[in-house]
Design an enzyme around this catalytic site. Structure first.
Site, short mmCIF file in Angstrom:
data_model
loop_
_atom_site.label_atom_id
_atom_site.label_comp_id
_atom_site.label_asym_id
_atom_site.label_seq_id
_atom_site.Cartn_x
_atom_site.Cartn_y
_atom_site.Cartn_z
N GLU A 13 13.27 -4.21 -4.30
CA GLU A 13 13.96 -2.99 -4.71
C GLU A 13 15.35 -2.97 -4.10
OE1 GLU A 13 11.80 0.51 -3.57
OE2 GLU A 13 10.26 0.23 -5.09
N HIS A 21 7.18 3.99 10.62
CA HIS A 21 6.42 4.33 9.41
C HIS A 21 5.25 5.25 9.68
CE1 HIS A 21 9.01 1.63 7.37
NE2 HIS A 21 8.66 0.64 8.14
N ARG A 24 -5.39 10.51 -1.65
CA ARG A 24 -6.30 11.11 -0.67
C ARG A 24 -5.71 12.43 -0.19
NH1 ARG A 24 -2.99 7.42 2.11
NH2 ARG A 24 -1.52 8.60 3.36
N LYS A 37 1.37 -1.36 -5.70
CA LYS A 37 2.64 -0.62 -5.70
C LYS A 37 3.46 -0.93 -6.96
CE LYS A 37 1.02 0.90 -2.09
NZ LYS A 37 0.29 2.18 -2.19
C1 MV4 Z 1 12.26 2.20 0.78
C2 MV4 Z 1 13.29 2.59 1.62
C3 MV4 Z 1 14.59 2.45 1.16
N1 MV4 Z 1 14.83 1.93 -0.05
N2 MV4 Z 1 12.54 1.70 -0.45
C4 MV4 Z 1 8.75 2.67 3.96
C5 MV4 Z 1 7.28 2.58 3.76
C6 MV4 Z 1 7.05 2.24 2.35
N3 MV4 Z 1 6.01 3.02 1.82
C7 MV4 Z 1 8.36 2.50 1.67
N4 MV4 Z 1 9.34 2.69 2.67
C8 MV4 Z 1 10.65 2.72 2.36
N5 MV4 Z 1 10.97 2.28 1.13
C9 MV4 Z 1 13.80 1.57 -0.83
N6 MV4 Z 1 14.07 1.04 -2.04
C10 MV4 Z 1 12.98 3.09 2.88
C11 MV4 Z 1 11.66 3.14 3.25
C12 MV4 Z 1 11.44 3.65 4.57
C13 MV4 Z 1 10.76 4.84 4.78
C14 MV4 Z 1 10.22 5.54 3.73
C15 MV4 Z 1 9.55 6.71 3.95
C16 MV4 Z 1 9.43 7.19 5.23
C17 MV4 Z 1 9.94 6.50 6.30
C18 MV4 Z 1 10.60 5.31 6.09
C19 MV4 Z 1 11.12 4.62 7.17
C20 MV4 Z 1 11.78 3.45 6.95
C21 MV4 Z 1 11.93 2.96 5.65
#
Ligand code: MV4
Length: 499
Positions: free
Chosen positions: A199, A234, A293, A116
């Site tokens: 982050e 998620h 994918r 990542k």
């Molecule tokens: C975040 C975020 C808020 N701020 N990054 C969740 C899974 C991972 N791939 C990244 N995710 C998130 N990153 C920052 N800087 C909130 C999430 C997140 C989220 C992102 C996409 C879809 C659903 C989510 C549910 C909770 C938190």
């Protein structure tokens, strides 16, 4: 063009790929585990090969057995679907070494986007906006320094992450030390890599992703966005195209599309791929990660663009050129997809596998159903209990919403619990209809509707949590878990566990 392709997957996505292969006049080879002897993908494929016991690590994740099956049946290429080996760079490389075509990007691109922090660096170099953060794994002291200079709240994330594992929200410095320790230990357990980066936290973001498709001759286009904000733990449960936000701000599609193309191109990307963005309350968008994918939710893009993403994947893997340019891509109408699971949404979404005693499918105008079930089939407990993806198309979002409600009313599944009724409630919800979506939508929805009639049975939830300890429900399929967990499930007895 290939004459025969092996599908290294199961369930609805294996069926989905077989369908396009048949339309292309390409023979299909299924692989299956013990638990899938009677599954639909095995029935539908032209040929099939048993690759091991039910445990994924002994079957669908066994690179050697999959390659042996491909050679034995004379397949020239392998479609990995999603989950399982689809984002495994070693598998992509092993296919090539065995003289087989991996229907996806290069092993290098997969590796680059799998880290990542490397993906963040790639996005930054390509000029795509990212959330303020560190571009490498950090020590505790560096994380503390980040919090002091950037301010709280912050989010700790696993370098090897994805799916929210090893992720911790931290609201103040006093919480940082234990959060850092827990995140690193969870990341170590989940990914065998405890590295953590940091982050700034984006509050109540939308999750909007851009579909890309590129050939091996340097041509790449975007196919617009998918709105995937309706998730729980998620895991996406409902997706749509176009995003209600982008309908209001159409210039965002082109901007985000171009940013996604730049980031992917910087990784030498080809075949189908998806760039995920977070969009904040001020409509600023940030590169989050890239999925290398085909995604579960690809049908909504297909319905609105009229393209067949699997056909494009196969043509590109065979060395073909993209048969259209960016200006040829058009988006028409509105599509919504619901992921139909064997689960109980009113008891913490507990999985509910079992035998289907009754099945009536929705039909009629504007309906697309990608499923893997038939009357009398037993949903295996070994894998992700996704039964089908119900997608609808209509001219407008409001009409698509009514059409989905109609389709869900026609859908009748007996013998197991499903989330069909739950979707009907969401589709009636005022905030859903207004297009006010964000990643906390489902939690707020439950609060608004006070939905669970009975409070969740905490003892049952705890027992199941223990049984499912190392099971993951990411995009994909469940990861393998110790046989002891399966036994715990069986011993607990579903009727006691799931009233
Ligand atoms: C975040 C975020 C808020 N701020 N990054 C969740 C899974 C991972 N791939 C990244 N995710 C998130 N990153 C920052 N800087 C909130 C999430 C997140 C989220 C992102 C996409 C879809 C659903 C989510 C549910 C909770 C938190």
């Amino acid at each position: 063009m290939f004459r025969k392709v092996l599908i290294a997957n199961r369930g609805e996505i294996a069926v989905r790929v077989i369908r396009t292969l048949r339309e292309m006049g390409i023979a299909s080879v299924a692989v299956y585990s013990d638990a899938d002897r009677t599954s639909l993908h095995v029935r539908m494929a032209d040929e099939a090969e048993h690759v091991g016991p039910s445990l994924s690590t002994e079957s669908y994740l066994r690179i050697d057995r999959i390659l042996d099956a491909a050679k034995k049946h004379g397949a020239e290429a392998i479609h990995p679907g999603y989950g399982f080996l689809s984002e495994n760079a070693d598998f992509a490389a092993a296919c090539q070494d065995a003289g087989l075509v991996f229907i996806g990007p290069s092993a290098n691109s997969i590796r680059m986007m799998g880290s990542k922090t490397a993906a963040r660096q790639t996005a930054i170099a390509a000029g795509a906006p990212v959330v303020p953060g560190t571009d490498h794994g950090v020590t505790f002291d560096e994380a503390r320094q980040f919090g002091r200079t950037q301010g709280y709240p912050i989010l700790l994330k696993a370098v090897a992450g994805g799916g929210g594992k090893g992720m911790r929200r931290v609201d103040r410095e006093s919480e940082l030390e234990s959060a850092f320790r827990n995140a690193a230990s969870e990341a170590g357990r989940s990914f065998r890599n405890p590295d953590i980066y940091v982050e700034k936290l984006v509050e109540r973001p939308r999750h909007i992703e851009i579909q890309l498709v590129g050939d091996q001759h340097g041509h790449m286009v975007h196919l617009g966005e998918r709105e995937c904000s309706i998730q729980r733990r998620h895991q996406k449960v409902m997706e749509e195209c176009p995003s209600p936000l982008i309908v209001l701000h159409p210039e965002m599609r082109q901007e985000m599309g171009e940013a996604a193309i730049r980031a992917a191109s910087a990784a030498g990307y080809y075949n189908a791929g998806t760039v995920e963005f977070l969009v904040d309350q001020d409509r600023r968008y940030y590169f989050l990660e890239m999925n290398t994918r085909l995604q579960v939710e690809h049908p909504v893009t297909e319905l609105v663009t009229g393209l067949d993403l699997v056909r494009l994947q196969v043509e590109i893997a065979a060395g073909g050129r993209l048969p259209f340019a960016q200006e040829d891509v058009a988006w028409r109408g509105s599509a919504i997809e619901c992921r139909i699971y064997a689960e109980d949404p009113y008891n913490n979404f507990l999985p509910y596998p079992g035998k289907l005693t009754r099945l009536t499918r929705p039909l009629g105008p504007g309906i697309r159903l990608d499923g893997c079930v038939y009357d009398g089939w037993t949903v295996p407990m070994e894998y992700d209990p996704l039964l089908a993806k119900l997608a609808v198309w209509a001219a407008t979002r409001a009409e698509a919403t009514e059409r989905m409600i109609r389709a869900l009313r026609e859908y009748d599944v007996g013998g197991i619990r499903t989330n069909i009724g739950f979707f009907r409630q969401i589709l009636e919800d005022r905030e859903f209809r207004a297009g006010h979506l964000h990643t906390g939508f489902i939690d707020e929805f439950f609060q608004r509707h006070n939905a669970p009639e009975a409070p969740p049975d905490l003892a049952a939830v705890a027992a199941l949590a223990a049984a499912l300890h190392s099971m993951s429900r990411t995009e994909t399929a469940w990861e393998a878990r110790p046989a002891a967990a399966s036994r715990a499930w069986l011993d607990a007895g579903r009727s006691e566990l799931l009233r």
